[in-house]
Write a protein that holds these residues in place. Structure first.
Motif, PDB file in Angstrom:
ATOM      1  N   TYR A  14       0.862  -1.180   0.000  1.00  0.00           N
ATOM      2  CA  TYR A  14       0.000   0.000   0.000  1.00  0.00           C
ATOM      3  C   TYR A  14       0.896   1.226   0.000  1.00  0.00           C
ATOM      4  N   ALA A  23       2.094  -4.921   3.306  1.00  0.00           N
ATOM      5  CA  ALA A  23       1.129  -5.632   4.159  1.00  0.00           C
ATOM      6  C   ALA A  23       1.362  -7.136   4.069  1.00  0.00           C
ATOM      7  N   GLY A  44      -1.914  -5.746  12.527  1.00  0.00           N
ATOM      8  CA  GLY A  44      -1.115  -5.180  11.450  1.00  0.00           C
ATOM      9  C   GLY A  44      -0.210  -6.191  10.769  1.00  0.00           C
ATOM     10  N   SER A  45      -0.280  -7.470  11.170  1.00  0.00           N
ATOM     11  CA  SER A  45       0.630  -8.470  10.585  1.00  0.00           C
ATOM     12  C   SER A  45       0.201  -8.920   9.192  1.00  0.00           C
ATOM     13  N   SER A  48      -5.949  -9.703   7.697  1.00  0.00           N
ATOM     14  CA  SER A  48      -7.125  -9.323   6.907  1.00  0.00           C
ATOM     15  C   SER A  48      -6.760  -9.135   5.442  1.00  0.00           C
TER      16      SER A  48
HETATM   17  N1  ATP Z   1      -6.199   0.029   2.521  1.00  0.00           N
HETATM   18  C1  ATP Z   1      -5.015   0.171   3.128  1.00  0.00           C
HETATM   19  N2  ATP Z   1      -4.226   1.251   2.849  1.00  0.00           N
HETATM   20  C2  ATP Z   1      -3.030   1.371   3.466  1.00  0.00           C
HETATM   21  N3  ATP Z   1      -2.517   0.505   4.339  1.00  0.00           N
HETATM   22  C3  ATP Z   1      -3.239  -0.573   4.644  1.00  0.00           C
HETATM   23  C4  ATP Z   1      -4.531  -0.805   4.058  1.00  0.00           C
HETATM   24  N4  ATP Z   1      -5.027  -1.967   4.554  1.00  0.00           N
HETATM   25  C5  ATP Z   1      -4.096  -2.429   5.398  1.00  0.00           C
HETATM   26  N5  ATP Z   1      -3.027  -1.608   5.468  1.00  0.00           N
HETATM   27  C6  ATP Z   1      -1.800  -1.814   6.273  1.00  0.00           C
HETATM   28  O1  ATP Z   1      -1.333  -3.131   6.006  1.00  0.00           O
HETATM   29  C7  ATP Z   1      -0.890  -3.773   7.209  1.00  0.00           C
HETATM   30  C8  ATP Z   1      -1.660  -5.072   7.401  1.00  0.00           C
HETATM   31  O2  ATP Z   1      -3.024  -4.765   7.698  1.00  0.00           O
HETATM   32  P1  ATP Z   1      -4.116  -5.868   8.014  1.00  0.00           P
HETATM   33  O3  ATP Z   1      -5.432  -5.187   8.091  1.00  0.00           O
HETATM   34  O4  ATP Z   1      -3.972  -6.977   7.051  1.00  0.00           O
HETATM   35  O5  ATP Z   1      -3.653  -6.373   9.460  1.00  0.00           O
HETATM   36  P2  ATP Z   1      -4.346  -7.423  10.455  1.00  0.00           P
HETATM   37  O6  ATP Z   1      -3.319  -8.472  10.731  1.00  0.00           O
HETATM   38  O7  ATP Z   1      -5.653  -7.847   9.916  1.00  0.00           O
HETATM   39  O8  ATP Z   1      -4.539  -6.546  11.781  1.00  0.00           O
HETATM   40  P3  ATP Z   1      -5.719  -6.601  12.893  1.00  0.00           P
HETATM   41  O9  ATP Z   1      -5.386  -7.772  13.772  1.00  0.00           O
HETATM   42  O10 ATP Z   1      -5.562  -5.304  13.627  1.00  0.00           O
HETATM   43  O11 ATP Z   1      -7.039  -6.735  12.201  1.00  0.00           O
HETATM   44  C9  ATP Z   1      -1.077  -2.752   8.319  1.00  0.00           C
HETATM   45  O12 ATP Z   1       0.161  -2.127   8.542  1.00  0.00           O
HETATM   46  C10 ATP Z   1      -2.081  -1.793   7.765  1.00  0.00           C
HETATM   47  O13 ATP Z   1      -1.896  -0.502   8.310  1.00  0.00           O
END
Ligand code: ATP
Ligand code: MG
Length: 242
Positions: A14, A23, A44-45, A48
């Motif tokens: 991103y 990401a 943030g790992s 999602s």
């Molecule tokens: N649309 C986006 N634009 C910019 N950065 C993003 C976007 N979506 C996710 N990120 C970044 O990518 C990284 C991974 O995000 P992700 O949502 O996959 O984490 P996660 O493991 O699901 O976290 P959580 O447990 O908090 O739900 C993070 O650093 C997040 O800030």
């Protein structure tokens, strides 16, 4: 077992202003049909992001994703929409039900896009609502249902189209621990009936239901643990795959 998903060197970046966020960074994974798998890892790992790519809601910046032997990158928008509708059942932490539609209408909704006639849609939706124990709540609106019941409606909606994969991102995140356990035993049953299930969770209790746990860290696979034949995890049982 037959292969359902193959991810090769998947990356997702991103751009935020001047900063590039990785990401996902070089994910290699193979997932078999009827696996019951959890993605864990800190906030943030990339969990999602991973689920959105697996569910064809988002496209990777690099690498290849093969689903049921088909290369997702080469699909047109129409093929992607059809793949989402037919192959993927998505379950979210916040249920994502249509607030003004009854349980039955919510569950029937994905079938509308398949050109299935109304009577058949209703027959299938009632059947799957009964399967999740909601046969006497079909005419309730989401706000007339408990959290656990709402999540069951969402599960019924995801199942109604008989998807290849059930993807659940923190499905018990908004539920108390007893209700969460009920939802996980429903997943256990679905898995024993042949469903492929991938769950994202923060909670070890939830991951313990699954037979395989993949820990992500900074967009990479840190560990990939097979828990199929054990209930308790010991560090020596951890298999770190490439
Ligand atoms: N649309 C986006 N634009 C910019 N950065 C993003 C976007 N979506 C996710 N990120 C970044 O990518 C990284 C991974 O995000 P992700 O949502 O996959 O984490 P996660 O493991 O699901 O976290 P959580 O447990 O908090 O739900 C993070 O650093 C997040 O800030
Ligand atoms: Mg997340």
């Amino acid at each position: 077992m037959t292969e359902l998903i193959r991810l090769h060197d998947i990356g997702k970046q991103y751009q935020m202003g001047g900063e590039i966020i990785a990401a996902l960074d070089g994910i290699n994974l193979t997932i078999q049909r009827n696996e019951y798998m959890a993605f864990i890892g800190s906030s943030g790992s990339g969990k999602s992001t991973m689920m959105n790519i697996l569910g064809c809601l988002d496209t990777p910046s690099r690498g290849s994703y093969s689903l049921n032997g088909r290369n997702v990158a080469s699909m047109s928008q129409a093929e992607l929409a059809q793949t989402r509708n037919r192959e993927i059942g998505f379950i979210f932490q916040s249920f994502n039900l249509l607030p003004r539609a009854t349980a039955l209408q919510n569950v029937m909704q994905p079938l509308i896009y398949r050109g299935i006639r109304p009577a058949e849609r209703e027959r299938r939706a009632r059947q799957v609502l009964a399967r999740v124990g909601l046969e006497n709540r079909v005419d309730h609106l989401p706000n007339q249902l408990s959290g656990g019941q709402r999540q069951r409606v969402a599960i019924a909606r995801a199942l109604c189209g008989e998807p290849s994969i059930l993807l659940a991102d923190e499905p018990t995140g908004n539920l108390d621990s007893t209700t969460a356990a009920d939802i996980m035993s429903l997943f256990d049953t679905l898995h024993s009936e042949g469903q492929t299930i991938i769950v994202v969770t923060h909670e070890p209790d939830i991951a313990n239901h699954c037979q395989r746990t993949v820990r992500l860290s900074d967009g990479r696979v840190l560990t990939d643990t097979n828990t199929a034949s054990t209930t308790a995890l010991s560090p020596t049982e951890e298999i770190v795959r490439g």
